[in-house]
Design an enzyme around this catalytic site. Structure first.
Site, short mmCIF file in Angstrom:
data_model
loop_
_atom_site.label_atom_id
_atom_site.label_comp_id
_atom_site.label_asym_id
_atom_site.label_seq_id
_atom_site.Cartn_x
_atom_site.Cartn_y
_atom_site.Cartn_z
N ARG A 242 -3.89 2.93 -13.71
CA ARG A 242 -2.80 2.03 -14.12
C ARG A 242 -3.13 1.12 -15.29
NH1 ARG A 242 -2.61 2.17 -8.62
NH2 ARG A 242 -1.32 3.92 -8.00
N THR B 63 -7.51 3.59 -8.51
CA THR B 63 -6.37 3.90 -9.39
C THR B 63 -5.85 2.66 -10.12
OG1 THR B 63 -4.81 3.56 -7.57
CG2 THR B 63 -5.59 5.80 -7.92
N GLU C 153 -5.90 6.83 3.69
CA GLU C 153 -5.52 8.09 4.36
C GLU C 153 -6.75 8.91 4.71
OE1 GLU C 153 -3.33 6.69 2.03
OE2 GLU C 153 -2.20 6.38 3.86
N TRP D 255 -5.14 -0.93 -3.65
CA TRP D 255 -5.09 -0.17 -4.90
C TRP D 255 -4.10 -0.68 -5.95
CZ3 TRP D 255 -0.33 2.51 -4.85
CH2 TRP D 255 0.27 2.66 -3.58
N ASN E 187 -2.01 0.09 4.28
CA ASN E 187 -1.74 0.47 5.67
C ASN E 187 -3.01 0.63 6.49
OD1 ASN E 187 -1.82 3.02 3.83
ND2 ASN E 187 -2.41 3.75 5.86
N ASP F 218 3.14 3.49 7.92
CA ASP F 218 2.52 3.58 6.59
C ASP F 218 3.18 2.59 5.63
OD1 ASP F 218 0.90 4.46 4.48
OD2 ASP F 218 2.22 6.15 3.99
N ASP G 267 2.45 -0.01 3.70
CA ASP G 267 1.48 -0.81 2.92
C ASP G 267 2.06 -2.15 2.48
OD1 ASP G 267 0.63 2.04 2.40
OD2 ASP G 267 -0.87 1.00 1.20
N ARG H 223 6.65 -2.55 1.38
CA ARG H 223 7.12 -1.18 1.63
C ARG H 223 8.05 -1.15 2.83
NH1 ARG H 223 2.37 3.04 0.05
NH2 ARG H 223 3.03 4.32 1.81
#
Lengths: 590, 186
Positions: free
Chosen positions: A154, A198, A216, A266, A284, A327, A329, A354
Site C-alpha cells: 500500500r 502489505t 488466516e 495490516w 480478526n 471475520d 476485522d 468491518r
C-alpha cells in the site's frame, strides 16, 4: 553518465531553489529534501505535498488544494499515465494488483506495485518521468503462498533522505531517495510462520512502525517499531496478550488458542502527537469462523489499540466484536478528529468497522461515544448498546457469544450481513474538517459462512487455519456514505453498482473515489452528487490522492484490480470477471 | 506480396532448421543427463492452470477464504475421473471446468448449462487441451494421489531451490530422529 548529469542538474536546480527560498525567507531551507519529524507533524502545512500515507498523522486524507473544485472539476482530464510492473503472480496468486497511495514531495512521486517495487517519478513539466525503480526481488512463492488476500503493497513512507517500504515477504527496506539504491533492509515479519506485510510503514519519531498480516494462518499478531538510525527493533507489542499479561484471561480455552489467535495489523495506523499515542486497528481472531474453538472475548482482536509511541505499551483498547465468529476485522485506520461536544471539545477516534458500524471513541480514555450502522443491511446483531457500544446480545458471562445471527458448529451454513469482507475493508475513509463530514467507502454486502470445527491438530505452518470459509450467493454493491461527525448521523449515501475497493480523497468541496469496474469519480462534498467521471478501463483498487507541481494541481490514482476481491469474492459481482489484471498510474489535471 | 511470401517461406525454413537443431541437441542432452520426469508436462499444467491456487502445490487443498478444496492426496478418483473433473468441473462447488464448450457444445455429467442451473460450475481462467488434461491427471496420480504429509523433497521438486517456500518442511525432528536412530543402532 546521463543519470549523473541529470542528478547534477537537479542538484543545481535544488541549490538555486534553496538560495531563492533563503532570500525570500518563506520556505525553510531544509524543506526541499530531508523529511524530518517536524515536517511530518506539520504535513498539512505543505499543501502541495502528500508526505504521509493517510496525508496527515490524524488520517484525514483531506487536501486543502482547491484549483480542482465543484465548478472546475468537469474539465478534469488525463494529464499523463505510466505503466508499472508487478502484475505477475506467485504462490496461490495468478497476478498482483495495486492498492497503494502515492507519496509526493516537491514534485517527485513515490509509488509501489504489489510485489513491493518502488518507483520514483519526476512529475514536473506536466509529464511523468521514471527516475528509478527499486525492485526488492520479493520471494514470490514464499510470500504469495501465505498472502490470504492478494499480492498487495500500500505504499512507502519518507524519512531523512530515505524511502522506507515493506515487502510481502516481510522486509523493511530503506532506499536512497536520490539514487534508488537500497541503503539497508531488515527482516521484520516471518513468512515461515504465515506472516506477510502489505501495509505502508508509519514514521513516528525516527521509527518505522510495521503491521503484519496472517490471521488466516494461525499467527499471533503484533505491531513493531524499528529505529531508523540504528536499524534495530525498539519495541514489538503483541496484539494477543501472553500469559500473565492483562487480557490473557479473555482466552478461556484449554488448548492455547491464544498462540494462534490472529489479531493481525495490516493497515497503517494514525498518531496523536499531543499524547504521543499511536492508534492502530487489530484484525480478526483465528480461526475466523469457529468461535467455539476460542471461548472468551479474545482480546485484542477486532479492537482499536492505543499504544505509547515511545515504549509500545498499550494505553487503552476498544473492542468492537467480542468472540467474533464473522471475520469482522477492526484493522481499519482510526481517524482522529476534534469536534465540539455537549460538554466541551471532544477528541475522537473514528473507525468504520468491518461489522458495519461506525464508532466514535474518546481517544484520551478509550471510552465509547457514539456508533451507528453505515451499511444498508446489518443482520448479525439487532444493534449496539447506546452506552457501551457493544452488540446488544453481548453477554460477558458467556464464553461463546451468540449474536442475532451467528455462524456455529450446529448449522451447516449461516448468511451474514455485512459479509465477511465487511461493510468497509482496508480502503481508507476521508474526513473534511471544514464540513465535519467523514466519508466511508462502503461494501454493501451479505455472504454465506460454512463453519468448520477446528482442533489443534489442524494447525500447520503456512496452511489456512480459518475454521470454515465464505461463499458468495448474494449480489454485492457499494456506496460512499457520509457521516456528520457533530451529530453521529448519516448525512448522505451515494449508491454505486459495485463495492468500493479503493477508498476516498476529500478536498474542500469534493470527494474522489473509484469503482472496480474502472471509473474514477468526483462527487460533490455536500450532496454526494456525481460531478465527474473517467473510465480507466482497469479495476480501481486504490485510493486517490492530490498534489501540486509548479503550482498546478493534480489528482493521482493507481489502477489494477488485485487483492482479495477477484479471487475470493468475485462471484458476488460476476460482471467484474471481465476486468483484466493491470498495473497503471493515472494522473489528472485541468 | 510475392516478396513477402518468399520472405515468409524463408523464415519458416529457417525456423524449421532451428527447431530441428534444438530437438537434436535436446535429445542429445537428455541422453547424457538423468531422464526427465515424464510427468513434468503435467506439473507445468498444474502450475499454469493455477490448480495450486486452491489445492496448493502439495494438493492437500483445505479450508480457507476460497472454501474447502478437496485433497488430491486423499482422493479416490481414477485417472479417468480426474480427467472428467478437470474437464467439467464439479457442479455446485468452486471447482471450475477447463474445457472450452463444456455444458454448451458437449454435455457434462449428462447436463447442458440449462440443466445445471445454479449448480453450474465456474469457467476456469484458462482452457486446457485434452492432452494437457491427461498430462495433469498423470502428474496428480504419480506425485500427489496417495501421498502422506508434504515433504521438503516434494516441495523442492515442485518449486526448485530458488525460493524459501520449502524451508518450513525442513523438519527439526530430522536430526533428533537421526540421533535416536544412532542410539538404537548402538
Amino acid at each position: 553518465m546521463k543519470r549523473n548529469a541529470r542528478i547534477l542538474r537537479r542538484a543545481n536546480l535544488f541549490a538555486t531553489a534553496v538560495a531563492i527560498a533563503g532570500l525570500v525567507g518563506t520556505i525553510p531551507a531544509l524543506a526541499a529534501d530531508e523529511v524530518t519529524q517536524d515536517r511530518l507533524l506539520n504535513a498539512d502545512k505543505e499543501a502541495g505535498n502528500w508526505l504521509l500515507h493517510h496525508k496527515n498523522y490524524s488520517a484525514h486524507r483531506f487536501s486543502s488544494l482547491h484549483e480542482i473544485n465543484r465548478d472546475t472539476v468537469k474539465n478534469l482530464k488525463v494529464a499523463w499515465t505510466m505503466h508499472l510492473g508487478g502484475v505477475e503472480g506467485g504462490g496461490i496468486w495468478t497476478h498482483g494488483g495495486l492498492e497503494g497511495t502515492p507519496i509526493v514531495e516537491n514534485g517527485f512521486m513515490y509509488v509501489t506495485d504489489g510485489w513491493g517495487s518502488v518507483y520514483k517519478i519526476d512529475a514536473h513539466g506536466g509529464k511523468g518521468t521514471l527516475l528509478w525503480k527499486m525492485d526488492p526481488k520479493t520471494d514470490h512463492d514464499w510470500a504469495g503462498a501465505v498472502a490470504c488476500c492478494g499480492v498487495d503493497n500500500r505504499g512507502v513512507a519518507l524519512w531523512g533522505d530515505l524511502v522506507v517500504s515493506h515487502t510481502l515477504d516481510g522486509r523493511l527496506i530503506a532506499t536512497n531517495k536520490e539514487t534508488g539504491q537500497v541503503a539497508w533492509q531488515r527482516q521484520v515479519a516471518d513468512p515461515d510462520k504465515g506472516e506477510v506485510i502489505t501495509g505502508a510503514p508509519l514514521i513516528v519519531k525516527d521509527m518505522a512502525i510495521t503491521g503484519v498480516a496472517g490471521a488466516e494462518y494461525g499467527i499471533r499478531g503484533w505491531i513493531a517499531a524499528t529505529d531508523l538510525k540504528t536499524q534495530k527493533e525498539v519495541w514489538r507489542t503483541y496484539t494477543i496478550p501472553g500469559k500473565g499479561e492483562p487480557g490473557h484471561e479473555t482466552w478461556k480455552d484449554d488448548k492455547n488458542a491464544a498462540a494462534t489467535g490472529g489479531g493481525s495489523t495490516w493497515v497503517t495506523g494514525s498518531y496523536d502527537p499531543a499524547t504521543d499515542t499511536i492508534i492502530w486497528g487489530v484484525g480478526n481472531p483465528g480461526p475466523d469462523w469457529d468461535n467455539a474453538y476460542r471461548p472468551g472475548d479474545n482480546l485484542y482482536t477486532d479492537s482499536s489499540l492505543a499504544l505509547d509511541a515511545t515504549t509500545g505499551k498499550i494505553k487503552w483498547h476498544y473492542q468492537h466484536t467480542p468472540n467474533d465468529p464473522y471475520d469482522y476485522d477492526s484493522v481499519a485506520e482510526n481517524v482522529l478528529v476534534d469536534v465540539p461536544g455537549k460538554n466541551g471539545p471532544q477528541k475522537l477516534a473514528l473507525e468504520a468497522d468491518r461489522n458495519g458500524f461506525a464508532y466514535a471513541i474518546d481517544r484520551t480514555t478509550g471510552k465509547f461515544v457514539w456508533g451507528l450502522p453505515f451499511v444498508k443491511k446489518v443482520t448479525w446483531t439487532k444493534g449496539i448498546d447506546p452506552e457501551s457500544g457493544k452488540p446488544v446480545e453481548y453477554d460477558p458471562k458467556k464464553p461463546v457469544q451468540t449474536y442475532a445471527v451467528t455462524p456455529n458448529r450446529t448449522d451447516k451454513t449461516t448468511d451474514i450481513c455485512p459479509g465477511n469482507m465487511g461493510g468497509k475493508n482496508w480502503p481508507p475513509t476521508a474526513y473534511n474538517p471544514d464540513l465535519k463530514l467523514w466519508y466511508i467507502p462502503v461494501i454493501e454486502s451479505c455472504n454465506r459462512i460454512t463453519p468448520e470445527a477446528m482442533t489443534p491438530d489442524k494447525i500447520k505452518p503456512r496452511e489456512f487455519f480459518t475454521g470454515g470459509g465464505p461463499s458468495q450467493p448474494f449480489k454485492i454493491t457499494g456506496s460512499v456514505t457520509a457521516i456528520d461527525v457533530t451529530t453521529g448521523k448519516i448525512a448522505g449515501k451515494a449508491e454505486m453498482p459495485y463495492p468500493n475497493l479503493g477508498g476516498i480523497l476529500a478536498t474542500p468541496d469534493l470527494v474522489f473515489s473509484g469503482q472496480p469496474s474502472g471509473e474514477v469519480l468526483a462527487l460533490d462534498g455536500k450532496t454526494l452528487q456525481k460531478l465527474w467521471e473517467f473510465n480507466t478501463g482497469g479495476g480501481v483498487n486504490a485510493p486517490p490522492m492530490t498534489f501540486t507541481v509548479d503550482g498546478k494541481q493534480y489528482v493521482a490514482i493507481l489502477v489494477g484490480l488485485g487483492g482479495a476481491w477477484d479471487k475470493w469474492f468475485i462471484d458476488s459481482t460476476p460482471e467484474l470477471k471481465k476486468m483484466q489484471p493491470g498495473s497503471m498510474l493515472y494522473v489528472f489535471s485541468l | 506480396m510475392k516478396i513477402s511470401r518468399i520472405y515468409l517461406a524463408a523464415l519458416i525454413a529457417v525456423s524449421c532448421m532451428v527447431a530441428t537443431l534444438i530437438s537434436i541437441s535436446g535429445a542429445a542432452f537428455s541422453q547424457s543427463a538423468t531422464p526427465a520426469d515424464p510427468t513434468d508436462a503435467g506439473k507445468h499444467v498444474f502450475q499454469r492452470a493455477n490448480c495450486m491456487g486452491c489445492h496448493k502445490w502439495h494438493g492437500n487443498g483445505g479450508g480457507g477464504y476460497g472454501g474447502d478444496a478437496l485433497s488430491l492426496r486423499q482422493t479416490q478418483l481414477t485417472r479417468e475421473q480426474i480427467v472428467e473433473t478437470v474437464s467439467c468441473g464439479r457442479p455446485g462447488t468452486g471447482m471450475p471446468f477447463f474445457v472450452r464448450g463444456s455444458y454448451d457444445a458437449t454435455k457434462c455429467y449428462d447436463m447442458l448449462r440449462k440443466d445445471a442451473g445454479d449448480q453450474m460450475p465456474p469457467e476456469a481462467n484458462v482452457f486446457l487441451r485434452p492432452s494437457e488434461i491427461e498430462a495433469v491427471a498423470d502428474y496428480v496420480i504419480a506425485h500427489i494421489k496417495g501421498k502422506g504429509e508434504p515433504t521438503y523433497d516434494e516441495c523442492t521438486a515442485f518449486f526448485g531451490n530458488g525460493s524459501r517456500v520449502c524451508n518450513v518442511y525442513k523438519t527439526e525432528a530430522k536430526p533428533a530422529e537421526a540421533e535416536q536412530a544412532k542410539k538404537a543402532a548402538q
